[in-house]
Design an enzyme around this catalytic site. Structure first.
Site, mmCIF file in Angstrom:
data_model
loop_
_atom_site.group_PDB
_atom_site.id
_atom_site.type_symbol
_atom_site.label_atom_id
_atom_site.label_comp_id
_atom_site.label_asym_id
_atom_site.label_seq_id
_atom_site.Cartn_x
_atom_site.Cartn_y
_atom_site.Cartn_z
ATOM 1 N N GLY A 127 0.823 -1.198 0.000
ATOM 2 C CA GLY A 127 0.000 0.000 0.000
ATOM 3 C C GLY A 127 0.861 1.255 0.000
ATOM 4 O O GLY A 127 2.050 1.225 0.344
ATOM 5 N N CYS A 128 0.250 2.372 -0.366
ATOM 6 C CA CYS A 128 1.007 3.626 -0.489
ATOM 7 C C CYS A 128 1.454 4.163 0.868
ATOM 8 O O CYS A 128 2.635 4.464 1.075
ATOM 9 C CB CYS A 128 0.200 4.657 -1.269
ATOM 10 S SG CYS A 128 -1.482 4.913 -0.674
ATOM 11 N N PHE A 129 0.516 4.291 1.829
ATOM 12 C CA PHE A 129 0.920 4.695 3.172
ATOM 13 C C PHE A 129 1.945 3.719 3.731
ATOM 14 O O PHE A 129 2.934 4.121 4.362
ATOM 15 C CB PHE A 129 -0.294 4.727 4.105
ATOM 16 C CG PHE A 129 -1.030 6.036 4.161
ATOM 17 C CD1 PHE A 129 -0.365 7.242 4.295
ATOM 18 C CD2 PHE A 129 -2.417 6.060 4.099
ATOM 19 C CE1 PHE A 129 -1.051 8.452 4.364
ATOM 20 C CE2 PHE A 129 -3.118 7.259 4.169
ATOM 21 C CZ PHE A 129 -2.438 8.459 4.301
#
Length: 318
Positions: A127-129
């Site tokens: 995921g990006c976070f």
């Protein structure tokens, strides 16, 4: 040439993937599937590709490829994998949330799992976070220095919420605005913790994560702080040693900002010491290093290519 198929081609991550792969010297895009866009030219949906890509969206899947990228919404990939007989020799890189905690899928953070990615045909893209936060904390975890509590604050652009409009993504709400969501309970916490435990076995500390929605389209700026006995010089030496050979993660002496990383596959990490606290800043583009760029980095690893192949991207800067 490596033949590529893209499933779920109408969204932001797929559009970014097409933009990158269109200029990858070792890749040929065989098809871009989208049930909602079938029959339309790709540039009719991703209009910045006018003059760059003459493919049309297809309705059907083909397994006559070397790799499939799954760019569907969260929750859809397991049904796809169950319904469609994907040959074992076809690599699958899933950009969704569904397989990131599955042992049968390699977790696709190269800075942590490079050898596992190279030996796998099933990759769960982070995921990006999670990417920004893990890259900020991994040097400390690898050194066994994560303690009982880590405080994390991270702000993401509106593209992190996907292509479909919602009350918190349309312009009149998002512009000149800032808001907190999913405080202490974000879905990326599971993969973050799993990677930190992999790097520092036995880690049981609390991860206090406050995600924010920013009034910009692309990028994540994450800040982290925790108790640490190392001096600022020792912290910077630790981070420099951890990332010295990484092609995309760099330790920045100045305080970094988003314009340095937007439109690139870079992560910039900055570390300071304040009293007894280590303070870390991490900056990425949520659509490239946080999604499609990292997926291409994983493709390069699977097929034995230099990791920067097709990813020599420059930030906009102004």
């Amino acid at each position: 040439m490596i033949k590529v198929g893209i499933i779920g081609g109408g969204g932001y991550t797929a559009g970014e993937l097409i933009r990158i792969l269109q200029y990858h010297p070792e890749v040929e895009i065989s098809f871009v599937q989208s049930a909602s866009q079938a029959g339309k030219y790709v540039y009719e949906t991703h209009d910045d590709l006018l003059g760059e890509c003459n493919l049309k969206f297809s309705a059907e899947l083909s397994t006559d490829v070397d790799v499939l990228f799954l760019c569907m919404g969260h929750g859809q990939s397991p049904a796809f994998m169950a319904q469609d007989a994907i040959p074992d020799q076809v690599a699958v890189i899933d950009l969704g949330n569904d397989f990131r905690l599955e042992d049968s899928w390699a977790y696709g953070l190269p800075e942590l799992n490079r050898s596992a990615i190279q030996g796998s045909k099933r990759i769960a893209n982070p995921g990006c976070f999670a990417t920004a936060i893990q890259l900020g904390l991994l040097p400390l975890a690898k050194a066994g220095l994560l303690g009982t509590e880590v405080h994390i604050n991270a702000t993401t652009g509106s593209t992190g919420a996907g292509h479909a409009p919602s009350p918190t993504t349309h312009f009149s709400w998002r512009a000149s605005n800032l808001s907190v969501y999913k405080a202490f309970d974000h879905q990326h916490l599971g993969e973050i913790r799993r990677s930190l435990v992999q790097a520092q076995p036995g880690f049981e500390g609390v991860l206090n994560f406050i995600p924010l929605r920013g009034d910009f389209t692309r990028g994540i700026l994450a800040t982290m702080y925790l108790d640490c006995k190392l001096s600022e010089t020792e912290l910077n030496e630790l981070y420099a040693q951890t990332y010295v050979d990484e092609p995309f993660t760099f330790v920045s002496a100045p305080n970094p900002h988003l314009k340095q990383v937007v439109n690139t596959n870079k992560c910039l990490v900055h570390v300071e010491k304040h009293g007894n606290k280590a303070f870390i800043i991490s900056a990425i583009d949520n659509l490239t290093k946080g999604a499609s760029g990292q997926a291409v980095q994983n493709l390069n690893l699977i097929f034995g290519l230099p990791e920067k192949t097709g990813l020599n991207l420059k930030s906009v800067a102004f």
